[in-house]
Design a protein around this motif. Structure first.
Motif, PDB file in Angstrom:
ATOM      1  N   ARG A  64     -51.089 -16.063   1.349  1.00 51.57           N
ATOM      2  CA  ARG A  64     -51.045 -16.189   2.805  1.00 51.57           C
ATOM      3  C   ARG A  64     -52.223 -17.013   3.318  1.00 51.57           C
ATOM      4  N   ARG A  65     -53.420 -16.731   2.821  1.00 51.11           N
ATOM      5  CA  ARG A  65     -54.606 -17.477   3.260  1.00 51.11           C
ATOM      6  C   ARG A  65     -54.544 -18.935   2.807  1.00 51.11           C
ATOM      7  N   VAL A  66     -54.007 -19.168   1.612  1.00 52.09           N
ATOM      8  CA  VAL A  66     -53.864 -20.541   1.118  1.00 52.09           C
ATOM      9  C   VAL A  66     -52.811 -21.282   1.937  1.00 52.09           C
ATOM     10  N   LEU A  67     -51.731 -20.601   2.303  1.00 52.19           N
ATOM     11  CA  LEU A  67     -50.708 -21.235   3.147  1.00 52.19           C
ATOM     12  C   LEU A  67     -51.273 -21.625   4.512  1.00 52.19           C
ATOM     13  N   VAL A  68     -52.093 -20.761   5.075  1.00 54.20           N
ATOM     14  CA  VAL A  68     -52.728 -21.097   6.360  1.00 54.20           C
ATOM     15  C   VAL A  68     -53.636 -22.307   6.187  1.00 54.20           C
ATOM     16  N   GLY A  69     -54.449 -22.301   5.124  1.00 45.37           N
ATOM     17  CA  GLY A  69     -55.333 -23.440   4.857  1.00 45.37           C
ATOM     18  C   GLY A  69     -54.556 -24.721   4.596  1.00 45.37           C
ATOM     19  N   ALA A  70     -53.467 -24.611   3.829  1.00 43.33           N
ATOM     20  CA  ALA A  70     -52.642 -25.778   3.533  1.00 43.33           C
ATOM     21  C   ALA A  70     -51.992 -26.307   4.811  1.00 43.33           C
ATOM     22  N   THR A  71     -51.564 -25.419   5.674  1.00 47.59           N
ATOM     23  CA  THR A  71     -50.977 -25.834   6.949  1.00 47.59           C
ATOM     24  C   THR A  71     -52.004 -26.574   7.796  1.00 47.59           C
ATOM     25  N   ILE A  72     -53.228 -26.068   7.818  1.00 46.46           N
ATOM     26  CA  ILE A  72     -54.302 -26.737   8.559  1.00 46.46           C
ATOM     27  C   ILE A  72     -54.538 -28.130   7.981  1.00 46.46           C
ATOM     28  N   ALA A  73     -54.589 -28.234   6.641  1.00 45.03           N
ATOM     29  CA  ALA A  73     -54.814 -29.527   5.989  1.00 45.03           C
ATOM     30  C   ALA A  73     -53.697 -30.507   6.325  1.00 45.03           C
ATOM     31  N   VAL A  74     -52.459 -30.054   6.296  1.00 47.16           N
ATOM     32  CA  VAL A  74     -51.317 -30.932   6.580  1.00 47.16           C
ATOM     33  C   VAL A  74     -51.313 -31.368   8.045  1.00 47.16           C
ATOM     34  N   VAL A  75     -51.652 -30.464   8.964  1.00 49.92           N
ATOM     35  CA  VAL A  75     -51.697 -30.820  10.386  1.00 49.92           C
ATOM     36  C   VAL A  75     -52.785 -31.859  10.648  1.00 49.92           C
ATOM     37  N   VAL A  76     -53.963 -31.661  10.060  1.00 44.03           N
ATOM     38  CA  VAL A  76     -55.054 -32.633  10.235  1.00 44.03           C
ATOM     39  C   VAL A  76     -54.665 -33.967   9.592  1.00 44.03           C
ATOM     40  N   PHE A  77     -54.060 -33.904   8.425  1.00 39.51           N
ATOM     41  CA  PHE A  77     -53.582 -35.116   7.753  1.00 39.51           C
ATOM     42  C   PHE A  77     -52.582 -35.860   8.639  1.00 39.51           C
ATOM     43  N   ALA A  78     -51.608 -35.134   9.174  1.00 37.37           N
ATOM     44  CA  ALA A  78     -50.594 -35.749  10.029  1.00 37.37           C
ATOM     45  C   ALA A  78     -51.222 -36.367  11.276  1.00 37.37           C
ATOM     46  N   ALA A  79     -52.202 -35.676  11.847  1.00 37.08           N
ATOM     47  CA  ALA A  79     -52.884 -36.221  13.024  1.00 37.08           C
ATOM     48  C   ALA A  79     -53.624 -37.514  12.678  1.00 37.08           C
ATOM     49  N   GLY A  80     -54.084 -37.619  11.456  1.00 39.61           N
ATOM     50  CA  GLY A  80     -54.791 -38.822  11.037  1.00 39.61           C
ATOM     51  C   GLY A  80     -53.878 -40.000  10.746  1.00 39.61           C
TER      52      GLY A  80
END
Length: 168
Positions: A69-85
């Motif tokens: 669950r914590r890794v999924l939250v972190g991965a989601t954050i990484a993907v959102v920041v990546f997409a914003a970039g």
């Protein structure tokens, strides 16, 4: 751009190792995941293959750590920041070159590998009709690949498309 890519690749791998080391100790830093996503975006803008590297690292984390669950939250954050970039770059490509994505080279390289090297017949329907048309118009000579003809044809066509910053 090779030096830039290698620099950001090394920074990305260092950050991925940092997140991995902290995760083994049970400490997950969401800002670290966000930084990983930001570095992945810059890496992808330097060379489009970087987007696959981010997905591979995040997939490894999901398999490696027990607290999914914590890794999924972190991965989601990484993907959102990546997409914003990468989103602004994708939008510019849509406006100027009439395609949605980071790079069109994937289609060209795909056709080169599968069609020229492996001698697979062209698919009857292609989502990249410009590449298909350029390939079909390429001179057919034994032992000569069509890669450069297709690449230069597409470069000329894309640079003269309406809405292109280089176009007419």
């Amino acid at each position: 751009t090779e030096v830039q890519f290698i620099f950001f690749l090394l920074v990305f791998l260092w950050m991925a190792g940092f997140v991995l080391e902290r995760g083994v100790g049970g400490v997950f830093s969401y800002p670290s995941f966000a930084t990983l996503g930001a570095i992945g975006a810059v890496l992808s803008l330097s060379r489009p293959i970087g987007q696959l590297l981010l997905l591979a690292v995040l997939g490894f984390y999901l398999l490696r750590f027990r607290c999914a669950r914590r890794v999924l939250v972190g991965a989601t954050i990484a993907v959102v920041v990546f997409a914003a970039g990468v989103f602004p770059w994708m939008r510019i490509n849509r406006i100027h070159y009439n395609f949605w994505g980071i790079s069109q080279d994937f289609g060209i390289n795909f056709f080169h590998r599968v069609i020229d090297v492996d001698k697979t017949p062209l698919p009857p329907v292609s989502s990249d009709q410009m590449t298909r048309d350029a390939y079909e118009q390429a001179p057919k000579r034994p032992g000569i690949t069509s890669y450069f003809y297709v690449y230069h044809t597409l470069t000329r066509q894309l640079s003269h498309m309406p809405g292109s910053h280089r176009g007419v």
